[in-house]
Design an enzyme around this catalytic site. Structure first.
Site, PDB file in Angstrom:
ATOM      1  N   HIS A 262      64.099  38.899  -8.775  1.00  0.00           N
ATOM      2  CA  HIS A 262      63.074  38.741  -7.740  1.00  0.00           C
ATOM      3  C   HIS A 262      63.724  38.426  -6.382  1.00  0.00           C
ATOM      4  O   HIS A 262      63.484  39.129  -5.395  1.00  0.00           O
ATOM      5  CB  HIS A 262      62.117  37.615  -8.148  1.00  0.00           C
ATOM      6  CG  HIS A 262      60.991  37.395  -7.192  1.00  0.00           C
ATOM      7  ND1 HIS A 262      59.746  37.938  -7.362  1.00  0.00           N
ATOM      8  CD2 HIS A 262      60.927  36.695  -6.024  1.00  0.00           C
ATOM      9  CE1 HIS A 262      58.965  37.584  -6.344  1.00  0.00           C
ATOM     10  NE2 HIS A 262      59.652  36.825  -5.520  1.00  0.00           N
ATOM     11  N   GLU A 263      64.566  37.404  -6.361  1.00  0.00           N
ATOM     12  CA  GLU A 263      65.188  37.011  -5.085  1.00  0.00           C
ATOM     13  C   GLU A 263      66.155  38.102  -4.606  1.00  0.00           C
ATOM     14  O   GLU A 263      66.329  38.295  -3.402  1.00  0.00           O
ATOM     15  CB  GLU A 263      65.890  35.656  -5.212  1.00  0.00           C
ATOM     16  CG  GLU A 263      64.963  34.492  -5.599  1.00  0.00           C
ATOM     17  CD  GLU A 263      63.716  34.338  -4.723  1.00  0.00           C
ATOM     18  OE1 GLU A 263      63.750  34.731  -3.537  1.00  0.00           O
ATOM     19  OE2 GLU A 263      62.695  33.833  -5.241  1.00  0.00           O
TER      20      GLU A 263
END
Ligand code: CO
Length: 498
Positions: A262-263
């Site tokens: 995600h990051e």
């Protein structure tokens, strides 16, 4: 290019540099700073933020903006002037006294929220929440809006978004999601999600996180990864210095594994912004919704796909022989795609996540139109939860007290999470059309074609387009829920044998 424009951009770039210094101080606070440094750090951050704010609202900025607007017409200048004007207006319309009172109330409310959540006691938090809502209503009045105060608040995170449009979008999204959820709940053959809560040693998870970010082409020469309590991505030097963070839970593999993907998705967007426009709006991201579309695409459409795991699963099994030695690829794939109602937003699956957001949107909007009173929030929360997810939380800690946002005065932010999911599906659907062998590339662990597509169609444009304009330009259609519903219906019908 006029002299006024050149001077204005020098000023804007300096403000961007101050903001980057502020981001570095915040990044350090969340990763390495010893707890004792809190007070000094708060003073340093306030100082830098104050300097940046003063430069933005100075008479000189206003004069340069007006002079440049009359002369510069190429798209770079038009974008930079439009966005600088927008930031200037927002910053100068709000009285400094109100900004300070919001900051002060936020510090008090955050403390009250931590305690209230611990004791699951909404009434002790309610007075400060009420005060914060009043202050934010005042702020909305200063900023201005056409139809409702909530629009002015949302505009900070998703420029141009309107509550009435979101309401329409979310209403159908909610109905169709609930219908699909009911079918999934009735399925007889359910995945075994418990395998993900076995023991996963942190040392191996750290190796895996690095492997995942590298596989998705995160550039570690222009970025780094560290450990934090609440994962985030930030940029210190525009596209050349991007920081992602992760947290490790030894009894829950997805937290770090998908958290990192995600990051990384956020980080790839930052690394793809045009370097020649660093620290100006043309080198900045469009909105939080578009940012979230990048993280969700890599996390979910790529990271939770069967093809991705056909390549990676054998290696992960070797890393965690005790936990996954007896688990087949199919069982693992189904486990990471389990759908079930849950109370906590950040732990929600891909399908029910949007229901958590639609619920918050309904409640926030009710607060700001005055239809919902502060003291009635817990009851409204339970009622909506039952209506959307068919369950009700036992207490406020698992309900309306779970998120930090309101204590900080952040209203109108939640919708960007669901918008991100919708944008992601619509963009990904287009990428599948434009890259005919995309599925095979993902299966072969070759993620360069998708990244190149995102760079070309989204990243390189900086803030040139509004989110709605970009979606139409890239996909030929305005934002709709269809691509997302098509994606989840196909995926979960297969996972659950519907
Ligand atoms: Co995100």
């Amino acid at each position: 290019m006029s002299d006024a424009y050149a001077r204005l951009m020098d000023r804007v770039r300096d403000i961007g540099r101050f903001r980057a210094i502020e981001a570095l101080l915040e990044w350090d606070q969340e990763t390495y700073m010893p707890p004792g440094g809190v007070k000094a750090r708060a003073e340093q951050i306030a100082l830098i933020a104050g300097v940046a704010h003063e430069r933005m609202v100075a008479d000189e900025t206003k004069a340069l903006l007006e002079e440049a607007a009359a002369h510069d017409e190429d798209y770079v200048a038009v974008t930079n002037l439009r966005e600088t004007r927008r930031t200037f207006d927002r910053a100068s319309k709000v009285p400094t006294e109100l900004v300070k009172e919001i900051a002060h109330t936020s510090a008090m409310a955050k403390e009250a929220w931590v305690k209230a959540r611990k004791d699951s006691d909404f009434p002790t938090f309610a007075p400060l929440l009420g005060k914060m809502v009043d202050l934010k209503k005042q702020l909305a009045d200063h900023v201005g809006y056409e139809t409702e105060p909530y629009d002015a608040l949302m505009d900070e995170f998703e420029p141009g978004a309107r509550a009435a449009d979101i309401d329409e979008l979310f209403a159908t999204l909610r109905d169709q999601t609930v219908a699909l959820l009911r079918k999934i709940q009735a399925a007889s053959d359910k995945p075994d999600a418990a395998i993900l809560t076995r023991h996963y040693p942190q040392a191996q998870q750290e190796v895996l996180s690095r492997q995942m970010a590298t596989a998705l082409n995160f550039d570690f020469d222009s970025g780094r990864g560290d450990v934090t309590v609440h994962p985030f991505c930030t940029t210190i030097g525009g596209c050349d210095d991007v920081r992602i963070t992760t947290r490790y839970l030894e009894d829950f593999l997805p937290a770090a594994m998908f958290g990192t993907m995600h990051e990384t998705g956020h980080g790839l967007y930052e690394q793809g912004l045009p370097v020649e426009h660093r620290f100006t709006p043309m080198g900045d991201c469009i909105s939080l919704g578009i940012h979230e579309s990048q993280s969700r695409m890599w996390e979910n459409m790529v990271g939770r796909s069967r093809g991705f795991w056909e390549h990676h699963y054998a290696g992960v099994q070797v890393m965690f022989p005790d936990a996954l030695g007896d688990v087949s690829l199919d069982a693992f794939y189904r486990a990471i795609n389990t759908v079930a109602p849950s109370f906590i937003r950040v732990e929600a699956d891909e399908l029910t996540y949007n229901l958590h957001i639609a619920l918050r949107f309904e409640i926030e909007r009710g607060i700001f139109t005055g239809k919902l009173k502060i003291e009635d929030i817990p009851a409204a929360w339970s009622e909506a939860f039952d209506r959307f997810l068919g369950v009700t939380p036992d207490n406020d800690a698992e309900g309306c007290l779970q998120d930090i946002h309101w204590s900080m005065g952040i209203f109108g932010y939640f919708p960007t999470y669901a918008l991100g999911n919708l944008y992601a599906a619509q963009f990904f659907g287009q990428a599948e059309k434009d890259i005919p062998d995309l599925a095979n590339r993902i299966r072969a662990n070759d993620h360069k074609p998708l990244l190149a597509w995102l760079r070309e169609h989204i990243h390189q444009h900086g803030m040139r387009y509004r989110a709605g304009e970009l979606v139409e330009k890239v996909t030929g259609k305005p934002l709709s829920i269809e691509p997302f519903m098509g994606y989840v219906t196909a995926k979960f019908s297969e996972v659950y044998g519907l």
